[in-house]
Design an enzyme around this catalytic site. Structure first.
Site, mmCIF file in Angstrom:
data_model
loop_
_atom_site.group_PDB
_atom_site.id
_atom_site.type_symbol
_atom_site.label_atom_id
_atom_site.label_comp_id
_atom_site.label_asym_id
_atom_site.label_seq_id
_atom_site.Cartn_x
_atom_site.Cartn_y
_atom_site.Cartn_z
ATOM 1 N N THR A 58 72.700 60.123 -11.118
ATOM 2 C CA THR A 58 71.148 59.851 -10.841
ATOM 3 C C THR A 58 70.860 58.262 -12.307
ATOM 4 O O THR A 58 70.092 58.356 -12.058
ATOM 5 C CB THR A 58 69.846 60.974 -10.518
ATOM 6 O OG1 THR A 58 69.725 61.416 -12.314
ATOM 7 C CG2 THR A 58 70.471 61.767 -9.714
ATOM 8 N N HIS A 257 32.723 62.653 2.093
ATOM 9 C CA HIS A 257 31.904 63.402 1.624
ATOM 10 C C HIS A 257 30.604 63.094 1.467
ATOM 11 O O HIS A 257 30.317 63.683 0.117
ATOM 12 C CB HIS A 257 30.876 64.882 2.917
ATOM 13 C CG HIS A 257 31.653 65.074 4.223
ATOM 14 N ND1 HIS A 257 32.364 64.752 5.598
ATOM 15 C CD2 HIS A 257 33.304 66.462 4.222
ATOM 16 C CE1 HIS A 257 33.230 64.730 6.139
ATOM 17 N NE2 HIS A 257 33.718 65.959 5.163
HETATM 18 O O1 LIG Z 1 34.281 60.878 12.610
HETATM 19 C C1 LIG Z 1 34.127 62.229 12.251
HETATM 20 N N1 LIG Z 1 35.076 63.291 12.506
HETATM 21 C C2 LIG Z 1 35.206 63.592 13.013
HETATM 22 O O2 LIG Z 1 36.302 64.745 13.335
HETATM 23 C C3 LIG Z 1 34.133 65.085 11.568
HETATM 24 N N2 LIG Z 1 34.375 66.323 11.558
HETATM 25 C C4 LIG Z 1 32.807 66.184 11.321
HETATM 26 O O3 LIG Z 1 32.282 67.170 9.982
HETATM 27 N N3 LIG Z 1 32.583 64.554 10.459
HETATM 28 C C5 LIG Z 1 33.299 64.299 11.445
HETATM 29 N N4 LIG Z 1 33.259 62.805 11.438
#
Ligand SMILES: O=c1[nH]c(=O)c2[nH]c(=O)[nH]c2[nH]1
Length: 306
Positions: A58, A257
């Site tokens: 290597t 999120h």
């Molecule tokens: O664009 C999304 N797709 C999902 O499959 C999903 N599932 C979720 O809880 N929020 C979202 N948003």
């Protein structure tokens, strides 16, 4: 009785920097990459019988990564990866496949006093341009190009409703939400016979990367998104149309999120629904949505057969 099912080995995390110096203008251009190179072939006895005669060390693989970076252009990374992989097939009769991964890190030229600086750069984000090359003695060169780590957010223009509602559901439907993700997009190319075929029309690689990046951002920004799934499919379709030598396009998008925060307990503050301004960004858990869009039905059938 156990037997070796599969094996590959090599060097990972080889960091390489190359500078190109224009002697007439004094302008320098830099490339920084992280390279992985793994070999496959008639190497079984090194595992089963301690036979190191079949092992290209290597450490030698690491040396070769530097030497090929000196001998060949490192841009586009698809070309460098092809030259590097082909070297191992040509040089060692018992090696049948080389798996190369190149990660290119961003060094963007500084603008100083309104002018591009000849030799100073900055890291404008963690996004990388990635290439995976599989160079095989019989089958030629398979390339996958990618954008990775491009973080994007839109503060409106995204909805998510109409999904399954049952005894497991707590999520409210929404017609206006924040959408944020870290883009991992990749596209595979029709197989090339050899590095010469990769070199011929080599502009295709920078062009496809540019188009994929532009399409990803434009579609993300402009689409009235019904879901991550639908928006990524629209992106994939456009990349396949823009880069005719590609076979398939894949996306892997985490749904980063941003939760509303109910502040009504404090002096009746209104901070939900149409009044939402302050949100709590979440680090996890996150949705993870993936797809691969193929150009032709034949390819889909081939994939199902594997
Ligand atoms: O664009 C999304 N797709 C999902 O499959 C999903 N599932 C979720 O809880 N929020 C979202 N948003």
């Amino acid at each position: 009785m156990p037997s070796l099912g599969s094996a590959r080995y090599g060097k990972d995390n080889v960091r390489v920097y190359k500078v190109a110096k224009d002697g007439t203008t004094g302008v320098q251009t830099v490339t920084e990459m992280t390279v992985c190179c793994l070999l496959e072939g008639a190497i079984e006895t090194s595992y089963t019988e301690a036979d190191n005669s079949v092992v290209v060390a290597t450490d030698s693989i690491k040396n070769t990564i530097y030497i090929k970076a000196k001998e060949h252009p490192v841009n586009p990374p698809e070309l460098y990866a092809s030259y590097l992989g082909q070297h191992f097939i040509d040089r060692y009769a018992h090696i049948s496949a080389a798996h190369i991964k190149v990660i290119v890190h961003r060094w963007t030229r500084m603008t100083v006093d309104g002018a591009p600086h000849p030799h100073s750069f900055y890291r404008d984000g963690n996004e990388t341009r990635n290439v995976e090359a599989t160079v095989t003695r019989d089958k030629g060169i398979d390339l996958k190009s990618a954008i990775s780590g491009l973080t994007v957010l839109k503060s409106t223009g995204s909805a998510f409703h109409g999904f399954v509602r049952d005894e497991y559901t707590t999520l409210a439907e929404t017609w206006d939400r924040i959408l944020s993700t870290e883009v991992d997009a990749s596209w595979t190319w029709n197989t090339f016979a050899d590095p010469a075929a990769v070199l011929e029309g080599v502009e295709r690689f920078d062009a496809a990367w540019d188009q994929a990046r532009t399409i990803t951002m434009k579609t993300f920004a402009q689409d009235e998104s019904a879901s991550v799934q639908n928006t990524m499919y629209k992106m994939s379709e456009q990349i396949l149309a823009a880069a005719p030598e590609t076979k398939s396009v894949s996306y892997s998008l985490p749904n980063k999120h941003y939760f509303e925060v109910d502040l009504s307990w404090h002096k009746g503050l209104k901070n939900t629904g149409k009044d939402a301004e302050v949100y709590a960004p979440q680090s996890g858990p996150n949705g993870l949505i993936k797809c691969e869009v193929v150009r032709s039905l034949e390819e889909k059938v081939e994939k199902l057969a594997v």
